[in-house]
Design a protein around this motif. Structure first.
Motif, PDB file in Angstrom:
ATOM      1  N   LYS A  10     -36.338  -8.976 -92.752  1.00  0.00           N
ATOM      2  CA  LYS A  10     -35.227  -8.516 -93.468  1.00  0.00           C
ATOM      3  C   LYS A  10     -35.899  -8.047 -94.900  1.00  0.00           C
ATOM      4  O   LYS A  10     -36.077  -9.011 -95.853  1.00  0.00           O
ATOM      5  CB  LYS A  10     -34.164  -9.303 -93.830  1.00  0.00           C
ATOM      6  N   SER A  18     -24.957  -8.763 -96.553  1.00  0.00           N
ATOM      7  CA  SER A  18     -24.490 -10.173 -95.972  1.00  0.00           C
ATOM      8  C   SER A  18     -25.211 -10.145 -94.518  1.00  0.00           C
ATOM      9  O   SER A  18     -25.500  -9.343 -94.073  1.00  0.00           O
ATOM     10  CB  SER A  18     -22.878 -10.005 -95.957  1.00  0.00           C
ATOM     11  N   HIS A  19     -25.056 -11.443 -94.061  1.00  0.00           N
ATOM     12  CA  HIS A  19     -25.178 -11.874 -92.737  1.00  0.00           C
ATOM     13  C   HIS A  19     -24.565 -11.079 -91.836  1.00  0.00           C
ATOM     14  O   HIS A  19     -24.992 -10.614 -90.630  1.00  0.00           O
ATOM     15  CB  HIS A  19     -25.212 -13.305 -92.665  1.00  0.00           C
ATOM     16  N   PHE A  22     -25.833  -7.679 -91.626  1.00  0.00           N
ATOM     17  CA  PHE A  22     -27.110  -7.577 -90.816  1.00  0.00           C
ATOM     18  C   PHE A  22     -26.892  -7.680 -89.540  1.00  0.00           C
ATOM     19  O   PHE A  22     -27.570  -6.651 -88.683  1.00  0.00           O
ATOM     20  CB  PHE A  22     -28.025  -8.690 -91.429  1.00  0.00           C
ATOM     21  N   ALA A  23     -25.909  -8.437 -89.039  1.00  0.00           N
ATOM     22  CA  ALA A  23     -25.707  -8.609 -87.506  1.00  0.00           C
ATOM     23  C   ALA A  23     -25.063  -7.330 -87.009  1.00  0.00           C
ATOM     24  O   ALA A  23     -25.430  -6.938 -85.952  1.00  0.00           O
ATOM     25  CB  ALA A  23     -24.759  -9.555 -87.316  1.00  0.00           C
ATOM     26  N   PHE A  51     -27.871 -15.532 -84.140  1.00  0.00           N
ATOM     27  CA  PHE A  51     -29.128 -15.770 -85.063  1.00  0.00           C
ATOM     28  C   PHE A  51     -29.307 -17.231 -85.059  1.00  0.00           C
ATOM     29  O   PHE A  51     -28.649 -18.136 -84.758  1.00  0.00           O
ATOM     30  CB  PHE A  51     -28.752 -15.337 -86.214  1.00  0.00           C
ATOM     31  N   SER A  53     -30.129 -18.888 -88.556  1.00  0.00           N
ATOM     32  CA  SER A  53     -29.359 -19.553 -89.634  1.00  0.00           C
ATOM     33  C   SER A  53     -29.301 -18.222 -90.456  1.00  0.00           C
ATOM     34  O   SER A  53     -30.092 -17.285 -90.724  1.00  0.00           O
ATOM     35  CB  SER A  53     -30.602 -20.344 -90.200  1.00  0.00           C
ATOM     36  N   ALA A  54     -27.934 -18.267 -91.054  1.00  0.00           N
ATOM     37  CA  ALA A  54     -27.467 -17.272 -91.792  1.00  0.00           C
ATOM     38  C   ALA A  54     -28.578 -17.117 -93.136  1.00  0.00           C
ATOM     39  O   ALA A  54     -28.588 -18.183 -93.683  1.00  0.00           O
ATOM     40  CB  ALA A  54     -26.147 -17.248 -92.140  1.00  0.00           C
ATOM     41  N   LEU A  55     -28.947 -16.194 -93.233  1.00  0.00           N
ATOM     42  CA  LEU A  55     -29.631 -15.768 -94.543  1.00  0.00           C
ATOM     43  C   LEU A  55     -28.823 -15.381 -95.816  1.00  0.00           C
ATOM     44  O   LEU A  55     -27.869 -14.255 -95.815  1.00  0.00           O
ATOM     45  CB  LEU A  55     -30.741 -14.686 -94.187  1.00  0.00           C
ATOM     46  N   SER A  56     -29.058 -16.118 -97.024  1.00  0.00           N
ATOM     47  CA  SER A  56     -28.148 -15.501 -98.154  1.00  0.00           C
ATOM     48  C   SER A  56     -28.303 -14.295 -98.742  1.00  0.00           C
ATOM     49  O   SER A  56     -29.243 -13.596 -98.408  1.00  0.00           O
ATOM     50  CB  SER A  56     -28.150 -16.628 -99.115  1.00  0.00           C
ATOM     51  N   SER A  61     -36.661 -11.825 -95.991  1.00  0.00           N
ATOM     52  CA  SER A  61     -37.427 -12.578 -94.736  1.00  0.00           C
ATOM     53  C   SER A  61     -38.376 -11.889 -93.929  1.00  0.00           C
ATOM     54  O   SER A  61     -38.258 -10.691 -93.563  1.00  0.00           O
ATOM     55  CB  SER A  61     -36.193 -13.050 -93.703  1.00  0.00           C
ATOM     56  N   GLU A  64     -36.823 -13.480 -89.127  1.00  0.00           N
ATOM     57  CA  GLU A  64     -35.735 -13.928 -88.714  1.00  0.00           C
ATOM     58  C   GLU A  64     -35.559 -13.839 -87.208  1.00  0.00           C
ATOM     59  O   GLU A  64     -36.447 -13.289 -86.496  1.00  0.00           O
ATOM     60  CB  GLU A  64     -34.569 -13.063 -89.319  1.00  0.00           C
TER      61      GLU A  64
END
Length: 223
Positions: A10, A18-19, A22-23, A51, A53-56, A61, A64
């Motif tokens: 990412k 947001s997560h 992103f999804a 996923f 762990s959600a990334l703030s 990253s 991921e």
């Protein structure tokens, strides 16, 4: 049915999504790649992806992890090539590995993340050394985490398995740290920065997650 574990990035151009966005981005890319994605049954079917762990928001990253279920077999090179071409700028597919359909969910096995932080700092090296060494040597550090609905005290040293490492060059402070991810909670890089009480603007920190692990192994290498 077949399942793949993907290692993806990412980057800067998608740092502030947001997560959930992103999804959604990944789901659209999978559709553009014409991969035979599996969907849940029921009134509102959804693509079977998950996923680790959600990334703030605001954090990039280098690694991921996402599991993707397909409804029919497809070889790894074909999946890798098709999905790589469908991804937008800022997202890169690094590795794809077929895993057992019965493999444990990513969220249930991830137990640690590693981070690299870079930010402007006007303090001298002695001040920084004293602040970070004090943090590293402390047995307990309690912070207050506030949300619109509640205020909660959290002891964050329990989530740092090893000492922070740091360098200072040209008024730029670089910090490397690892953070445990547990079923009962975790801490965030910015919460650690706040505790140091240095002459820094935490909001200007460039935070990158460099890895996610299970017992020291990158998630894509977990059997």
């Amino acid at each position: 049915m077949i399942k793949y574990r993907l290692e993806i990035t990412k980057g800067e151009s998608v740092r502030y999504i947001s997560h959930l966005d992103f999804a959604s981005l990944m789901q659209r890319a999978i559709c553009r790649a014409h991969l035979p994605a599996a969907y849940s049954e029921g009134f509102n079917p959804h693509m079977k992806i998950s996923f680790a762990s959600a990334l703030s928001v605001g954090i990039t990253s280098e690694a991921e992890y996402m599991d993707l279920e397909l409804k029919k077999d497809i070889c790894q090179p074909e999946l890798f090539d098709k999905l790589s071409k469908a991804l937008p700028p800022g997202v890169k597919l690094l590795r794809a590995k077929q895993i057992d359909m019965r493999a444990k969910a990513l969220m249930s096995i991830v137990d640690e993340g590693s981070y690299f932080i870079s930010l402007p700092c006007k303090d001298d090296l002695n001040t920084i050394t004293n602040a970070i060494e004090k943090f590293n040597q402390a047995k307990e550090i309690i912070i207050v985490r506030e949300t619109p609905k509640k205020r909660k005290e959290i002891e964050i040293k329990q989530y740092l398995p090893k000492a922070m490492k740091y360098t200072l060059k040209d008024d730029t402070l670089n910090i490397s740290l690892n953070i445990k991810i547990t079923s009962t909670g975790t801490t965030k890089p910015n919460e650690v920065l706040d505790v140091l009480k240095l002459n820094i603007a935490v909001e200007n920190a460039l935070v990158c997650r460099t890895g996610l692990y299970h017992q020291g192994k990158a998630l894509i290498d977990v059997d």
